[in-house]
Write a protein that holds these residues in place. Structure first.
Motif, PDB file in Angstrom:
ATOM      1  N   ASP A  42       0.780  -1.242   0.000  1.00 18.09           N
ATOM      2  CA  ASP A  42       0.000   0.000   0.000  1.00 18.09           C
ATOM      3  C   ASP A  42       0.812   1.294   0.000  1.00 18.09           C
ATOM      4  N   GLY A  43       2.131   1.211   0.018  1.00 19.70           N
ATOM      5  CA  GLY A  43       2.928   2.435   0.074  1.00 19.70           C
ATOM      6  C   GLY A  43       2.895   3.099   1.446  1.00 19.70           C
ATOM      7  N   HIS A  44       2.256   2.434   2.412  1.00 18.62           N
ATOM      8  CA  HIS A  44       2.153   2.964   3.783  1.00 18.62           C
ATOM      9  C   HIS A  44       2.733   1.936   4.760  1.00 18.62           C
ATOM     10  N   PHE A  45       2.144   0.753   4.827  1.00 18.90           N
ATOM     11  CA  PHE A  45       2.661  -0.301   5.700  1.00 18.90           C
ATOM     12  C   PHE A  45       4.035  -0.752   5.220  1.00 18.90           C
ATOM     13  N   VAL A  46       4.194  -0.791   3.908  1.00 22.29           N
ATOM     14  CA  VAL A  46       5.483  -1.052   3.268  1.00 22.29           C
ATOM     15  C   VAL A  46       5.701   0.034   2.217  1.00 22.29           C
ATOM     16  N   PRO A  47       6.941   0.310   1.853  1.00 21.34           N
ATOM     17  CA  PRO A  47       7.200   1.446   0.954  1.00 21.34           C
ATOM     18  C   PRO A  47       6.646   1.307  -0.466  1.00 21.34           C
ATOM     19  N   ASN A  48       6.560   0.102  -0.977  1.00 21.51           N
ATOM     20  CA  ASN A  48       6.118  -0.069  -2.361  1.00 21.51           C
ATOM     21  C   ASN A  48       4.597   0.000  -2.494  1.00 21.51           C
ATOM     22  N   LEU A  49       4.159   0.267  -3.705  1.00 21.98           N
ATOM     23  CA  LEU A  49       2.738   0.297  -4.049  1.00 21.98           C
ATOM     24  C   LEU A  49       2.543  -0.685  -5.190  1.00 21.98           C
ATOM     25  N   THR A  50       1.643  -1.672  -5.000  1.00 21.27           N
ATOM     26  CA  THR A  50       1.479  -2.674  -6.053  1.00 21.27           C
ATOM     27  C   THR A  50       0.018  -2.835  -6.449  1.00 21.27           C
ATOM     28  N   PHE A  51      -0.576  -3.985  -6.159  1.00 20.94           N
ATOM     29  CA  PHE A  51      -1.848  -4.404  -6.721  1.00 20.94           C
ATOM     30  C   PHE A  51      -3.014  -4.196  -5.774  1.00 20.94           C
ATOM     31  N   GLY A  52      -4.212  -4.116  -6.360  1.00 16.36           N
ATOM     32  CA  GLY A  52      -5.436  -4.013  -5.585  1.00 16.36           C
ATOM     33  C   GLY A  52      -6.445  -5.052  -6.033  1.00 16.36           C
ATOM     34  N   PRO A  53      -7.661  -4.995  -5.479  1.00 19.91           N
ATOM     35  CA  PRO A  53      -8.698  -5.962  -5.843  1.00 19.91           C
ATOM     36  C   PRO A  53      -8.993  -6.036  -7.345  1.00 19.91           C
ATOM     37  N   PRO A  54      -8.998  -4.919  -8.094  1.00 26.08           N
ATOM     38  CA  PRO A  54      -9.300  -5.053  -9.526  1.00 26.08           C
ATOM     39  C   PRO A  54      -8.296  -5.946 -10.273  1.00 26.08           C
ATOM     40  N   LEU A  55      -7.023  -5.854  -9.932  1.00 29.50           N
ATOM     41  CA  LEU A  55      -6.047  -6.722 -10.585  1.00 29.50           C
ATOM     42  C   LEU A  55      -6.292  -8.174 -10.186  1.00 29.50           C
ATOM     43  N   CYS A  56      -6.550  -8.415  -8.909  1.00 31.82           N
ATOM     44  CA  CYS A  56      -6.823  -9.792  -8.469  1.00 31.82           C
ATOM     45  C   CYS A  56      -8.016 -10.369  -9.226  1.00 31.82           C
ATOM     46  N   LYS A  57      -9.044  -9.580  -9.380  1.00 34.10           N
ATOM     47  CA  LYS A  57     -10.223 -10.041 -10.118  1.00 34.10           C
ATOM     48  C   LYS A  57      -9.860 -10.332 -11.572  1.00 34.10           C
ATOM     49  N   ALA A  58      -9.047  -9.490 -12.179  1.00 37.22           N
ATOM     50  CA  ALA A  58      -8.670  -9.663 -13.581  1.00 37.22           C
ATOM     51  C   ALA A  58      -7.825 -10.912 -13.807  1.00 37.22           C
ATOM     52  N   ILE A  59      -6.936 -11.235 -12.873  1.00 34.30           N
ATOM     53  CA  ILE A  59      -6.066 -12.393 -13.072  1.00 34.30           C
ATOM     54  C   ILE A  59      -6.697 -13.696 -12.585  1.00 34.30           C
ATOM     55  N   ARG A  60      -7.738 -13.608 -11.775  1.00 37.43           N
ATOM     56  CA  ARG A  60      -8.367 -14.820 -11.224  1.00 37.43           C
ATOM     57  C   ARG A  60      -8.703 -15.829 -12.314  1.00 37.43           C
ATOM     58  N   LYS A  61      -9.207 -15.347 -13.432  1.00 38.20           N
ATOM     59  CA  LYS A  61      -9.619 -16.251 -14.519  1.00 38.20           C
ATOM     60  C   LYS A  61      -8.441 -17.007 -15.128  1.00 38.20           C
ATOM     61  N   HIS A  62      -7.228 -16.560 -14.880  1.00 36.75           N
ATOM     62  CA  HIS A  62      -6.035 -17.221 -15.405  1.00 36.75           C
ATOM     63  C   HIS A  62      -5.446 -18.229 -14.420  1.00 36.75           C
ATOM     64  N   ILE A  63      -5.930 -18.222 -13.196  1.00 36.89           N
ATOM     65  CA  ILE A  63      -5.347 -19.061 -12.139  1.00 36.89           C
ATOM     66  C   ILE A  63      -6.165 -20.334 -11.962  1.00 36.89           C
ATOM     67  N   ASP A  64      -5.518 -21.469 -12.202  1.00 40.34           N
ATOM     68  CA  ASP A  64      -6.170 -22.763 -12.002  1.00 40.34           C
ATOM     69  C   ASP A  64      -5.888 -23.328 -10.610  1.00 40.34           C
ATOM     70  N   THR A  65      -4.849 -22.831  -9.972  1.00 44.58           N
ATOM     71  CA  THR A  65      -4.471 -23.330  -8.647  1.00 44.58           C
ATOM     72  C   THR A  65      -5.109 -22.425  -7.587  1.00 44.58           C
ATOM     73  N   VAL A  66      -4.355 -22.038  -6.615  1.00 50.42           N
ATOM     74  CA  VAL A  66      -4.821 -21.222  -5.490  1.00 50.42           C
ATOM     75  C   VAL A  66      -4.284 -19.803  -5.629  1.00 50.42           C
ATOM     76  N   MET A  67      -5.150 -18.803  -5.454  1.00 49.50           N
ATOM     77  CA  MET A  67      -4.674 -17.414  -5.421  1.00 49.50           C
ATOM     78  C   MET A  67      -4.429 -17.046  -3.959  1.00 49.50           C
ATOM     79  N   ASP A  68      -3.171 -16.856  -3.652  1.00 48.52           N
ATOM     80  CA  ASP A  68      -2.679 -16.553  -2.306  1.00 48.52           C
ATOM     81  C   ASP A  68      -2.353 -15.058  -2.266  1.00 48.52           C
ATOM     82  N   VAL A  69      -3.153 -14.281  -1.533  1.00 44.40           N
ATOM     83  CA  VAL A  69      -3.004 -12.828  -1.519  1.00 44.40           C
ATOM     84  C   VAL A  69      -2.396 -12.387  -0.187  1.00 44.40           C
ATOM     85  N   HIS A  70      -1.207 -11.812  -0.265  1.00 46.34           N
ATOM     86  CA  HIS A  70      -0.448 -11.350   0.898  1.00 46.34           C
ATOM     87  C   HIS A  70      -0.687  -9.853   1.062  1.00 46.34           C
TER      88      HIS A  70
END
Length: 138
Positions: A42-70
Protein backbone atom coordinates in the motif's frame (compact mmCIF):
# COMPACT_ATOMS: atom_id res chain seq x y z
CA UNK A 1 -10.63 -25.99 -2.05
CA UNK A 2 -8.64 -28.71 -0.37
CA UNK A 3 -6.02 -27.50 2.02
CA UNK A 4 -3.20 -29.15 3.89
CA UNK A 5 -0.22 -27.89 5.83
CA UNK A 6 2.48 -29.36 3.58
CA UNK A 7 5.13 -27.23 1.92
CA UNK A 8 3.77 -25.13 -0.98
CA UNK A 9 5.57 -23.52 -3.90
CA UNK A 10 3.95 -20.10 -4.44
CA UNK A 11 5.82 -17.85 -6.90
CA UNK A 12 5.00 -14.18 -6.61
CA UNK A 13 3.60 -12.43 -9.68
CA UNK A 14 5.36 -9.26 -8.55
CA UNK A 15 8.26 -10.18 -10.81
CA UNK A 16 5.99 -11.02 -13.78
CA UNK A 17 5.73 -9.09 -17.03
CA UNK A 18 2.75 -6.89 -16.12
CA UNK A 19 1.62 -6.73 -19.74
CA UNK A 20 1.32 -10.53 -19.85
CA UNK A 21 -0.05 -11.69 -16.48
CA UNK A 22 -2.15 -14.44 -18.06
CA UNK A 23 0.80 -16.01 -19.88
CA UNK A 24 3.08 -15.57 -16.86
CA UNK A 25 0.57 -17.34 -14.59
CA UNK A 26 0.10 -20.10 -17.16
CA UNK A 27 3.88 -20.57 -17.29
CA UNK A 28 4.40 -20.92 -13.53
CA UNK A 29 1.44 -23.27 -13.19
CA UNK A 30 2.76 -25.37 -16.09
CA UNK A 31 6.03 -25.69 -14.16
CA UNK A 32 4.17 -27.09 -11.15
CA UNK A 33 3.58 -24.23 -8.74
CA UNK A 34 1.01 -25.00 -6.06
CA UNK A 35 -0.25 -21.45 -5.59
CA UNK A 36 0.03 -18.07 -7.30
CA UNK A 37 1.22 -15.48 -4.77
CA UNK A 38 0.00 -11.89 -5.10
CA UNK A 39 1.95 -9.30 -3.08
CA UNK A 40 -0.37 -6.41 -2.21
CA UNK A 41 1.53 -3.34 -0.95
CA UNK A 42 0.00 0.00 0.00
CA UNK A 43 2.93 2.44 0.07
CA UNK A 44 2.15 2.96 3.78
CA UNK A 45 2.66 -0.30 5.70
CA UNK A 46 5.48 -1.05 3.27
CA UNK A 47 7.20 1.45 0.95
CA UNK A 48 6.12 -0.07 -2.36
CA UNK A 49 2.74 0.30 -4.05
CA UNK A 50 1.48 -2.67 -6.05
CA UNK A 51 -1.85 -4.40 -6.72
CA UNK A 52 -5.44 -4.01 -5.59
CA UNK A 53 -8.70 -5.96 -5.84
CA UNK A 54 -9.30 -5.05 -9.53
CA UNK A 55 -6.05 -6.72 -10.59
CA UNK A 56 -6.82 -9.79 -8.47
CA UNK A 57 -10.22 -10.04 -10.12
CA UNK A 58 -8.67 -9.66 -13.58
CA UNK A 59 -6.07 -12.39 -13.07
CA UNK A 60 -8.37 -14.82 -11.22
CA UNK A 61 -9.62 -16.25 -14.52
CA UNK A 62 -6.04 -17.22 -15.40
CA UNK A 63 -5.35 -19.06 -12.14
CA UNK A 64 -6.17 -22.76 -12.00
CA UNK A 65 -4.47 -23.33 -8.65
CA UNK A 66 -4.82 -21.22 -5.49
CA UNK A 67 -4.67 -17.41 -5.42
CA UNK A 68 -2.68 -16.55 -2.31
CA UNK A 69 -3.00 -12.83 -1.52
CA UNK A 70 -0.45 -11.35 0.90
CA UNK A 71 -1.82 -8.09 2.30
CA UNK A 72 1.07 -5.83 3.23
CA UNK A 73 -1.37 -3.03 3.99
CA UNK A 74 -2.68 -1.16 6.99
CA UNK A 75 -5.47 -1.14 7.85
CA UNK A 76 -6.40 -4.58 6.51
CA UNK A 77 -9.99 -5.05 7.63
CA UNK A 78 -11.70 -2.58 5.24
CA UNK A 79 -10.25 -4.46 2.24
CA UNK A 80 -10.93 -8.09 3.20
CA UNK A 81 -14.30 -8.34 1.44
CA UNK A 82 -13.00 -6.72 -1.75
CA UNK A 83 -10.10 -9.16 -2.06
CA UNK A 84 -12.36 -12.11 -1.21
CA UNK A 85 -14.85 -11.01 -3.86
CA UNK A 86 -11.96 -10.62 -6.32
CA UNK A 87 -11.29 -14.36 -5.97
CA UNK A 88 -8.63 -14.75 -3.28
CA UNK A 89 -8.49 -18.26 -1.82
CA UNK A 90 -6.04 -17.31 0.94
CA UNK A 91 -5.69 -13.89 2.55
CA UNK A 92 -2.62 -13.27 4.69
CA UNK A 93 -2.40 -10.30 7.05
CA UNK A 94 0.53 -9.08 9.12
CA UNK A 95 0.46 -9.36 12.89
CA UNK A 96 1.78 -5.79 13.02
CA UNK A 97 -0.81 -4.27 10.62
CA UNK A 98 -3.51 -3.56 13.16
CA UNK A 99 -4.45 -3.60 16.83
CA UNK A 100 -6.86 -6.57 16.68
CA UNK A 101 -5.35 -9.30 14.53
CA UNK A 102 -7.72 -11.90 15.94
CA UNK A 103 -10.65 -9.89 14.55
CA UNK A 104 -8.87 -9.61 11.20
CA UNK A 105 -8.38 -13.38 11.06
CA UNK A 106 -12.04 -13.95 11.94
CA UNK A 107 -13.09 -11.51 9.19
CA UNK A 108 -10.91 -13.33 6.64
CA UNK A 109 -12.53 -16.64 7.53
CA UNK A 110 -15.95 -14.98 7.54
CA UNK A 111 -15.31 -13.81 3.97
CA UNK A 112 -14.81 -17.44 2.93
CA UNK A 113 -11.02 -17.42 2.63
CA UNK A 114 -8.27 -19.34 4.35
CA UNK A 115 -6.46 -17.14 6.88
CA UNK A 116 -2.73 -16.54 6.83
CA UNK A 117 -0.56 -14.67 9.29
CA UNK A 118 2.70 -12.96 8.32
CA UNK A 119 5.40 -11.53 10.56
CA UNK A 120 7.83 -8.70 9.99
CA UNK A 121 11.46 -9.84 10.44
CA UNK A 122 11.82 -8.15 13.85
CA UNK A 123 8.78 -9.90 15.34
CA UNK A 124 9.38 -13.04 17.37
CA UNK A 125 7.57 -16.20 16.36
CA UNK A 126 6.51 -16.64 19.99
CA UNK A 127 4.29 -13.57 19.53
CA UNK A 128 1.80 -15.64 17.53
CA UNK A 129 1.38 -18.67 19.79
CA UNK A 130 -2.08 -17.54 20.90
CA UNK A 131 -3.23 -17.22 17.26
CA UNK A 132 -2.11 -20.56 15.82
CA UNK A 133 -5.53 -22.18 16.16
CA UNK A 134 -7.00 -19.36 14.02
CA UNK A 135 -4.67 -19.60 11.01
CA UNK A 136 -4.15 -21.91 8.08
CA UNK A 137 -0.63 -20.71 7.34
CA UNK A 138 2.19 -18.67 8.83
Amino acid sequence: MTFDRSLKIAPSILSADFANFGKEIEAIEAQGCDWVHVDVMDGHFVPNLTFGPPLCKAIRKHIDTVMDVHLMISPVDPYIEAFAEAGADVLTAHLEAGPHIHRTLQAIRGAGCKAGLALNPGTGVEDIDYLLDMVDLV
